[in-house]
Design a protein around this motif. Structure first.
Motif, PDB file in Angstrom:
ATOM      1  N   ALA A   4     -14.269   9.856  24.116  1.00  0.00           N
ATOM      2  CA  ALA A   4     -13.102   9.434  23.263  1.00  0.00           C
ATOM      3  C   ALA A   4     -11.835   9.288  23.849  1.00  0.00           C
ATOM      4  CB  ALA A   4     -13.261  10.160  21.968  1.00  0.00           C
ATOM      5  N   PRO A   5     -11.563  10.564  24.723  1.00  0.00           N
ATOM      6  CA  PRO A   5     -10.107  10.169  25.276  1.00  0.00           C
ATOM      7  C   PRO A   5     -10.008   9.414  26.271  1.00  0.00           C
ATOM      8  CG  PRO A   5     -10.950  12.553  25.159  1.00  0.00           C
ATOM      9  CD  PRO A   5     -12.173  11.802  24.839  1.00  0.00           C
ATOM     10  N   LYS A   6     -11.088   9.021  26.947  1.00  0.00           N
ATOM     11  CA  LYS A   6     -11.145   7.839  27.846  1.00  0.00           C
ATOM     12  C   LYS A   6     -10.891   6.639  27.235  1.00  0.00           C
ATOM     13  CE  LYS A   6     -13.105  10.444  31.848  1.00  0.00           C
ATOM     14  NZ  LYS A   6     -14.145  10.525  32.680  1.00  0.00           N
ATOM     15  N   ALA A   7     -11.814   6.381  26.129  1.00  0.00           N
ATOM     16  CA  ALA A   7     -11.633   5.252  25.412  1.00  0.00           C
ATOM     17  C   ALA A   7     -10.421   4.999  24.632  1.00  0.00           C
ATOM     18  CB  ALA A   7     -12.816   5.228  24.426  1.00  0.00           C
ATOM     19  N   LEU A   8      -9.838   6.126  24.171  1.00  0.00           N
ATOM     20  CA  LEU A   8      -8.423   6.037  23.737  1.00  0.00           C
ATOM     21  C   LEU A   8      -7.330   5.586  24.694  1.00  0.00           C
ATOM     22  CD1 LEU A   8      -6.543   6.444  21.208  1.00  0.00           C
ATOM     23  CD2 LEU A   8      -6.463   8.721  21.642  1.00  0.00           C
ATOM     24  N   GLU A  33      -3.406  -4.360  11.830  1.00  0.00           N
ATOM     25  CA  GLU A  33      -4.276  -3.513  10.912  1.00  0.00           C
ATOM     26  C   GLU A  33      -5.725  -3.171  11.518  1.00  0.00           C
ATOM     27  OE1 GLU A  33      -5.827  -3.062   6.207  1.00  0.00           O
ATOM     28  OE2 GLU A  33      -4.462  -4.724   6.917  1.00  0.00           O
ATOM     29  N   ASP A  34      -6.488  -4.059  11.890  1.00  0.00           N
ATOM     30  CA  ASP A  34      -7.636  -3.758  12.737  1.00  0.00           C
ATOM     31  C   ASP A  34      -7.492  -2.775  13.884  1.00  0.00           C
ATOM     32  OD1 ASP A  34      -9.144  -4.960  10.795  1.00  0.00           O
ATOM     33  OD2 ASP A  34      -8.936  -6.961  11.956  1.00  0.00           O
ATOM     34  N   GLU A  35      -6.254  -3.076  14.575  1.00  0.00           N
ATOM     35  CA  GLU A  35      -6.171  -2.361  15.802  1.00  0.00           C
ATOM     36  C   GLU A  35      -5.828  -0.812  15.448  1.00  0.00           C
ATOM     37  OE1 GLU A  35      -4.808  -5.805  18.865  1.00  0.00           O
ATOM     38  OE2 GLU A  35      -3.477  -5.162  17.485  1.00  0.00           O
ATOM     39  N   ARG A  36      -4.883  -0.771  14.443  1.00  0.00           N
ATOM     40  CA  ARG A  36      -4.456   0.671  13.873  1.00  0.00           C
ATOM     41  C   ARG A  36      -5.718   1.355  13.487  1.00  0.00           C
ATOM     42  NH1 ARG A  36      -0.001  -1.218  10.273  1.00  0.00           N
ATOM     43  NH2 ARG A  36       0.076  -2.980  11.679  1.00  0.00           N
ATOM     44  N   ASN A  37      -6.796   0.474  12.754  1.00  0.00           N
ATOM     45  CA  ASN A  37      -7.855   1.357  12.265  1.00  0.00           C
ATOM     46  C   ASN A  37      -8.565   1.782  13.379  1.00  0.00           C
ATOM     47  OD1 ASN A  37      -7.098   0.957   9.437  1.00  0.00           O
ATOM     48  ND2 ASN A  37      -8.429  -0.952   9.554  1.00  0.00           N
ATOM     49  N   ARG A  41      -9.606   5.900  14.369  1.00  0.00           N
ATOM     50  CA  ARG A  41     -10.942   6.347  14.430  1.00  0.00           C
ATOM     51  C   ARG A  41     -11.023   6.936  16.108  1.00  0.00           C
ATOM     52  NH1 ARG A  41     -15.516   5.164  17.096  1.00  0.00           N
ATOM     53  NH2 ARG A  41     -14.673   3.413  18.334  1.00  0.00           N
ATOM     54  N   LEU A  42     -10.489   6.354  16.978  1.00  0.00           N
ATOM     55  CA  LEU A  42     -10.471   7.015  18.381  1.00  0.00           C
ATOM     56  C   LEU A  42      -9.691   8.115  18.303  1.00  0.00           C
ATOM     57  CD1 LEU A  42     -10.343   3.842  20.549  1.00  0.00           C
ATOM     58  CD2 LEU A  42     -12.153   5.233  20.348  1.00  0.00           C
ATOM     59  N   LEU A  43      -8.570   8.269  17.932  1.00  0.00           N
ATOM     60  CA  LEU A  43      -7.839   9.570  17.821  1.00  0.00           C
ATOM     61  C   LEU A  43      -8.578  10.560  17.220  1.00  0.00           C
ATOM     62  CD1 LEU A  43      -5.162  10.758  18.689  1.00  0.00           C
ATOM     63  CD2 LEU A  43      -4.137   9.701  16.623  1.00  0.00           C
ATOM     64  N   GLY A  44      -9.185  10.329  16.155  1.00  0.00           N
ATOM     65  CA  GLY A  44      -9.803  11.324  15.127  1.00  0.00           C
ATOM     66  C   GLY A  44     -11.089  12.021  15.994  1.00  0.00           C
TER      67      GLY A  44
END
Length: 58
Positions: A4-8, A33-37, A41-44
Motif C-alpha cells: 500500500a505505501p508504494k501503491a500510494l 471524486e473517483d481519484e479521491r476515493n 482507500r490506499l491511505l487507509g
C-alpha cells in the motif's frame, strides 16, 4: 497491505508532478471524486494500525 505505501506513492506521483508547491493538500485539490476515493482507500491501507498478537484469542 504491504504494498500500500508504494501503491500510494505511485498513485500520487502524477499529481505531484503537476504542482509547484508539492504537498498533499494541493494534490487532493487536483483529484476528481473517483481519484479521491482511490486515494482514501490506499491511505487507509497504508495507515491501518498493526494488530497486536492476542495470546488468548483461541
Amino acid at each position: 497491505m504491504d504494498e500500500a505505501p508504494k501503491a500510494l506513492q505511485r498513485f500520487l506521483a502524477p499529481f505531484m508532478e503537476q504542482l509547484t508547491q508539492k504537498n498533499l493538500g494541493n494534490a487532493v485539490e487536483l483529484m476528481n471524486e473517483d481519484e479521491r476515493n482511490e486515494f482514501d482507500r490506499l491511505l487507509g491501507l497504508a495507515t491501518e494500525p498493526v494488530r497486536s498478537f492476542a495470546p488468548y484469542t483461541f
